[in-house]
Scaffold this active site. Sequence first.
Site, PDB file in Angstrom:
ATOM      1  N   THR B  28     -14.217   8.077  -3.095  1.00 33.61           N
ATOM      2  CA  THR B  28     -14.304   7.386  -1.953  1.00 33.61           C
ATOM      3  C   THR B  28     -14.150   8.415  -0.626  1.00 33.61           C
ATOM      4  O   THR B  28     -13.479   9.509  -1.081  1.00 33.61           O
ATOM      5  CB  THR B  28     -13.380   6.303  -1.811  1.00 33.61           C
ATOM      6  OG1 THR B  28     -11.948   6.961  -2.114  1.00 33.61           O
ATOM      7  CG2 THR B  28     -13.530   5.193  -2.627  1.00 33.61           C
ATOM      8  N   GLY B  33      -8.939  11.027   4.394  1.00 32.39           N
ATOM      9  CA  GLY B  33      -9.291  12.015   3.303  1.00 32.39           C
ATOM     10  C   GLY B  33     -10.105  11.557   2.314  1.00 32.39           C
ATOM     11  O   GLY B  33     -10.969  10.569   2.495  1.00 32.39           O
ATOM     12  N   LEU B  35     -11.421  11.260  -2.106  1.00 32.58           N
ATOM     13  CA  LEU B  35     -11.127  11.434  -3.239  1.00 32.58           C
ATOM     14  C   LEU B  35     -11.836  11.738  -4.294  1.00 32.58           C
ATOM     15  O   LEU B  35     -13.249  11.162  -4.326  1.00 32.58           O
ATOM     16  CB  LEU B  35     -10.692   9.954  -3.643  1.00 32.58           C
ATOM     17  CG  LEU B  35      -9.646   9.966  -5.016  1.00 32.58           C
ATOM     18  CD1 LEU B  35      -8.360  10.487  -4.768  1.00 32.58           C
ATOM     19  CD2 LEU B  35      -9.694   8.481  -5.460  1.00 32.58           C
ATOM     20  N   ASP B 170       0.673   0.300   2.999  1.00 34.92           N
ATOM     21  CA  ASP B 170      -0.743  -0.292   2.985  1.00 34.92           C
ATOM     22  C   ASP B 170      -1.145  -0.989   1.667  1.00 34.92           C
ATOM     23  O   ASP B 170      -1.880  -0.657   0.904  1.00 34.92           O
ATOM     24  CB  ASP B 170      -1.666   1.165   3.299  1.00 34.92           C
ATOM     25  CG  ASP B 170      -2.970   0.518   3.413  1.00 34.92           C
ATOM     26  OD1 ASP B 170      -3.330  -0.639   3.602  1.00 34.92           O
ATOM     27  OD2 ASP B 170      -4.236   1.268   3.304  1.00 34.92           O
TER      28      ASP B 170
END
Lengths: 371, 278
Positions: B28, B33, B35, B170
């Site tokens: 993703t 950032g 991944l 989150d």
Amino acid sequence: METQMKGIPRGALISLGCEGSANKLGIGIIAHDPTTGKSTILANIRHTFVSPPGTGFLPKDTAKHHRSFFVQIARAALRAAGISPAQLSCICYTKGPGMGAPLQSVAIATRTLSLLWGKPLVGVNHCVGHIEMGREITGASNPVVLYVSGGNTQVIAYAEQRYRIFGETLDIAVGNCLDRFARTLAISNDPAPGHNIEQLAKHASGKILLDLPYAVKGMDCSFSGILAAADILAAQMQEQDAREARGEPAVNAAAGEVRITPAELCYSLQETVFAMLVEITERAMAHVGSAQVLVVGGVGCNERLQAMMGYMAAERGGSVYATDERFCIDNGIMIAHAGLLAFETGFQTPLAESTCTQRFRTDEVHVKWRD
Amino acid sequence: MATDSATHQFPLPAILEYPSSTPPELITQGAEGRLYKSTYLLPSIPCALKYRPPKPWRHPVLDARLTRHRILSEARNLAKCRREGVPVPNVYAVDESAGWLMMEWIAGDPVRVAINEWLQRRRDDERAQGRTGDAVVEGKGEADADLVALLRRIGAAVGRMHKVGIVHGDLTTSNMMLKPWERGKEPANGHNVESDGLLEGEIVIIDFGLASQSTSEEDRAVDLYVLERAFASTHPRAEKLFTAILEDAYREAFKQAPVVLKKLEDVRMRGRKRSMLG
């Protein structure tokens, strides 16, 4: 007169908007062509209350300024547009949010015009005014909006007939942080403290970044701690100046102390707070999957902020939309435009309800004119 | 340089440019950032590499400071959770100056995917019986037992995380993985042998990018509120059930839960945002 009249299409709806939620009194006139949907700006007149260096604008003085200049500005706007009051479809004013006393002065003056000329009133949310004007000027269709001014700091995205707030400041607005720091340095408030900070920052070397807190929490941010830290650095600078005046070395070079200057301070403050704004905007863009970003509000004039935002948007395969000081800084035309959009959907504010309020969230407005 | 975001090819971080038996795969791309899936030590050990690329619009001094701070804080929070028995990915390696963090690869689907599949199947079954399929999930009866058990595991996992003094920042059902039970490690109770296995597995909380160490009721309540809002917008049909069961399981897992849940009521009333704006 005739050349100005040519700008108004036949059958156009014309609206006059009055803005005075902070230290700018603005009156603008706009025409919407109902067949093509195009808008024509007929007048955009503004007068700003500028307080002396080292001070801010107080509500009572600002309200007095608005009261004294309203008639003069309204006449100038009508003259610039080359229309008579009879041609207006509606009169719009800022209902909020903003400073109480200035809002009231302008609301009273607008009510008077409405009764005098027999025209319907439309109360407008100031933030929605900024967003709609930004969309109109730049042509951005469905952008993530960063609204940054002396009173507001919000990241907004449109969904289902509301401008939804994804992130916002948890304490003071970013423009307030910059304005108050300008007061600490006692730099001029003319034409705007933020503008003068931007000019000063251009003289910085760019090599030093003074250490300031960085306060992002998810999509929200906070500026009061940064202001306090910047004020402490400004006090250190004054000590260095005093030492230099006494003929002593200004800095203790052995301890790695750097010589602080107003330019370096302004530069570091801008770099830090704008990085925070770009970061929360990027997060909102990733969240809603948009590559367009629109920057509105007084701080949106800042070219360094626009450049940083442009770099970020380009990397995401999109672009930044920004306007210049005529439309970024509070103005009457945005109130006229947003008010007319609402008026066209049948919205009016009856005289008895034509109040104003200091608290009026962006997401409270039903955006009936978009689907 | 900027191209259409769909076809945009990002340069790999230096660490993934060394030759390896398994080519790195971009999983993703978030705001913060990217991944990647790669391998660690042996080709048979998959790992997740979280890379925070430099942000060229930020002042380089500020950028380096933020990246370093965030990578280290994420690694510390993960390590703390792991040490105290909260199910999170194991940290394998960190290079804060290069901006990456390498973690255990968690097999399975995000909880969001599993719940949506389960709700879809339930809707299909209801339609097959001639009903509309829009019924609110009430959590009663055999059919809903799997979902209730899953929600209990979510509440317990969040409770345990709060207990060790970490708030996630989150919490969503996308940031929880449903890791298939290891053989012989299935829980003795709450494990439905008869079921289709869609909602089976251990809850593993991931993405500690916004996590912080906090023991304040306010922070914990906001964590729960964010999860509640995220759940309501992704799985509206199971919203009511979710709140009830989550609170119940959270209470069992975490001694200070009553104070937090009381605060949660305040947070719900005002929303996450303050109502004032000037």
